[in-house]
Scaffold this motif. Structure first.
Motif, PDB file in Angstrom:
ATOM      1  N   LEU A  49      -6.274  -8.993 -31.238  1.00  0.00           N
ATOM      2  CA  LEU A  49      -6.319  -7.762 -30.440  1.00  0.00           C
ATOM      3  C   LEU A  49      -7.039  -7.974 -29.112  1.00  0.00           C
ATOM      4  O   LEU A  49      -6.543  -7.571 -28.060  1.00  0.00           O
ATOM      5  N   SER A  50      -8.229  -8.570 -29.151  1.00  0.00           N
ATOM      6  CA  SER A  50      -8.991  -8.824 -27.922  1.00  0.00           C
ATOM      7  C   SER A  50     -10.040  -9.884 -28.228  1.00  0.00           C
ATOM      8  O   SER A  50     -10.291 -10.200 -29.398  1.00  0.00           O
TER       9      SER A  50
ATOM     10  N   LEU B 168     -19.719  -2.516 -39.314  1.00  0.00           N
ATOM     11  CA  LEU B 168     -18.810  -1.374 -39.402  1.00  0.00           C
ATOM     12  C   LEU B 168     -17.357  -1.825 -39.213  1.00  0.00           C
ATOM     13  O   LEU B 168     -16.461  -1.390 -39.935  1.00  0.00           O
ATOM     14  N   ILE B 169     -17.137  -2.724 -38.261  1.00  0.00           N
ATOM     15  CA  ILE B 169     -15.778  -3.237 -38.053  1.00  0.00           C
ATOM     16  C   ILE B 169     -15.343  -4.070 -39.257  1.00  0.00           C
ATOM     17  O   ILE B 169     -14.197  -3.993 -39.699  1.00  0.00           O
ATOM     18  N   HIS B 170     -16.280  -4.830 -39.837  1.00  0.00           N
ATOM     19  CA  HIS B 170     -15.949  -5.598 -41.043  1.00  0.00           C
ATOM     20  C   HIS B 170     -15.545  -4.657 -42.173  1.00  0.00           C
ATOM     21  O   HIS B 170     -14.680  -4.971 -42.974  1.00  0.00           O
ATOM     22  N   LYS B 171     -16.183  -3.505 -42.237  1.00  0.00           N
ATOM     23  CA  LYS B 171     -15.830  -2.544 -43.292  1.00  0.00           C
ATOM     24  C   LYS B 171     -14.410  -2.003 -43.070  1.00  0.00           C
ATOM     25  O   LYS B 171     -13.658  -1.839 -44.024  1.00  0.00           O
ATOM     26  N   ILE B 172     -14.068  -1.756 -41.809  1.00  0.00           N
ATOM     27  CA  ILE B 172     -12.696  -1.302 -41.511  1.00  0.00           C
ATOM     28  C   ILE B 172     -11.707  -2.417 -41.871  1.00  0.00           C
ATOM     29  O   ILE B 172     -10.682  -2.168 -42.494  1.00  0.00           O
ATOM     30  N   MET B 173     -12.037  -3.665 -41.510  1.00  0.00           N
ATOM     31  CA  MET B 173     -11.167  -4.802 -41.863  1.00  0.00           C
ATOM     32  C   MET B 173     -10.967  -4.873 -43.369  1.00  0.00           C
ATOM     33  O   MET B 173      -9.886  -5.178 -43.860  1.00  0.00           O
TER      34      MET B 173
ATOM     35  N   GLU C   4     -14.746  -1.641 -29.946  1.00  0.00           N
ATOM     36  CA  GLU C   4     -15.386  -2.938 -29.707  1.00  0.00           C
ATOM     37  C   GLU C   4     -16.905  -2.823 -29.613  1.00  0.00           C
ATOM     38  O   GLU C   4     -17.604  -3.819 -29.699  1.00  0.00           O
ATOM     39  N   ASN C   5     -17.393  -1.608 -29.412  1.00  0.00           N
ATOM     40  CA  ASN C   5     -18.843  -1.406 -29.318  1.00  0.00           C
ATOM     41  C   ASN C   5     -19.489  -1.023 -30.644  1.00  0.00           C
ATOM     42  O   ASN C   5     -20.699  -0.817 -30.711  1.00  0.00           O
TER      43      ASN C   5
ATOM     44  N   ILE D  71      -3.493   2.728 -30.160  1.00  0.00           N
ATOM     45  CA  ILE D  71      -4.218   3.742 -30.941  1.00  0.00           C
ATOM     46  C   ILE D  71      -5.721   3.692 -30.625  1.00  0.00           C
ATOM     47  O   ILE D  71      -6.355   4.716 -30.408  1.00  0.00           O
ATOM     48  N   PHE D  72      -6.279   2.479 -30.607  1.00  0.00           N
ATOM     49  CA  PHE D  72      -7.734   2.340 -30.433  1.00  0.00           C
ATOM     50  C   PHE D  72      -8.140   2.075 -28.987  1.00  0.00           C
ATOM     51  O   PHE D  72      -9.309   1.792 -28.708  1.00  0.00           O
ATOM     52  N   HIS D  73      -7.183   2.127 -28.056  1.00  0.00           N
ATOM     53  CA  HIS D  73      -7.474   1.914 -26.627  1.00  0.00           C
ATOM     54  C   HIS D  73      -8.149   0.564 -26.391  1.00  0.00           C
ATOM     55  O   HIS D  73      -9.207   0.481 -25.774  1.00  0.00           O
TER      56      HIS D  73
END
Lengths: 152, 162
Positions: free
Chosen positions: A37-38, A18-23, A12-13, B137-139
């Motif tokens: 997820l959160s 970077l998170i968009h790239k993982i998505m 989340e930090n 997995i990602f906590h």
């Protein structure tokens, strides 16, 4: 509240890009999971510059497909104002059912993609009749400086 | 800068010293700029600090040293194949401990290859997993109420979250 409870997880930090790239590296149906997820990841999901609508998830309930498109646009477009869209993909691998106004929806989506300077527009549509797109939308589509991939 | 230098010393954010060869350091744009700007000869006392912790920096340097020869000279297909296998082994690491630190470091050091590799590794870990498995997995702590959760799921009626 204990400190351990307030600490957010490492993912989340990470920077949003970077998170968009993982998505973008997982199938869209997995990327959608980020939205539940959160709270932090939900807000990052809202600005994910990719929109995909896959009719195969809804084949037995066409109305749900339409309502899902509207829900998604309602929730995510306000977060996307003035930000270019990386990709818009629509998958509809069937012949049109006349009773549903899909062509209107597809034209509407096409216009959204153009207005948001989409780099990729993929319409994965199997249809005996050509998608009836109005001339002015086509004109702006072909004059788009941002478009790099177009798959009709 | 002295062109005879083959390896440079850098400090991690924990203050530990690490040696990295010049050809490996060139994989990172900021390190490359440092090479051009800062004096790295023996009589120079200045040791640049890299804002990456020791545990992560060890891995980053290991990656750079492995990839440097190929990046600098180009390689045959068999080399590329071998490097791919090496990458897979290299990425077998604990997610909480190090994978996200590697991602941050690759981002900060502008290392495209490592950045793509680490992103793909994170993506592969969650592919096809349920929401609760991904949280584990990602906590990730679920901070939604069950009503909120239900409402969000309704926004994606075609998707299975379990």
């Amino acid at each position: 509240m204990m400190e351990s409870e307030t600490r957010t997880s490492m993912i989340e930090n990470l920077p949003h890009a970077l998170i968009h790239k993982i998505m973008n590296s997982v199938p869209y149906k997995d990327a959608v999971k980020f939205s539940v997820l959160s709270k932090t990841l939900h807000s990052i999901w809202l600005s994910f510059p990719v929109l995909e609508f896959d009719y195969t998830f809804f084949s037995s309930q066409p109305y749900n497909f339409l309502s899902s498109i509207l829900e998604t646009l309602h929730h995510r477009c306000p977060h996307r104002i003035n930000k270019p869209l990386q990709r818009l993909r629509v998958k509809y691998p069937y012949v049109y059912r006349e009773s549903f106004a899909f062509h209107t929806v597809f034209e509407f989506l096409l216009n959204i993609a153009i207005r948001n300077h989409a780099k990729e527009i993929i319409f994965d549509i199997h249809s005996k009749t050509l998608v009836d797109v109005r001339c002015d939308s086509l004109l702006s589509l072909f004059s788009s400086q941002f478009l790099t991939v177009l798959q009709p | 800068m002295s062109s005879s230098v083959e390896a440079i010393t850098v400090l991690s954010s924990d203050g530990d010293e690490f040696k990295i060869t010049v050809s490996a350091a060139k994989l990172s744009k900021p390190l490359n700029w440092m090479l051009e700007d800062v004096c790295f000869s023996d009589d120079c006392d200045e040791v640049p600090t890299i804002e990456v912790n020791s545990k992560t920096l060890v891995k980053v340097i290991e990656y750079c040293e492995k990839h440097a020869p190929r990046a600098n000279s180009g390689a045959s297909d068999s080399d590329a194949e071998e490097l791919k296998k090496w990458d897979i082994e290299f990425m077998k690491m604990d997610v909480k401990d190090i994978l996200f630190h590697i991602l941050m470091a690759a981002n900060y050091l502008h290392m495209e290859g490592l950045y793509d590799l680490a992103c793909q590794t994170a993506a592969d870990l969650m592919k096809g997993m349920t929401v609760s498995q991904i949280r584990k997995i990602f906590h990730i702590k679920n901070d939604f109420s069950s009503e909120e959760q239900e409402q969000l799921r309704r926004q994606h009626p075609g998707c299975s979250f379990d």
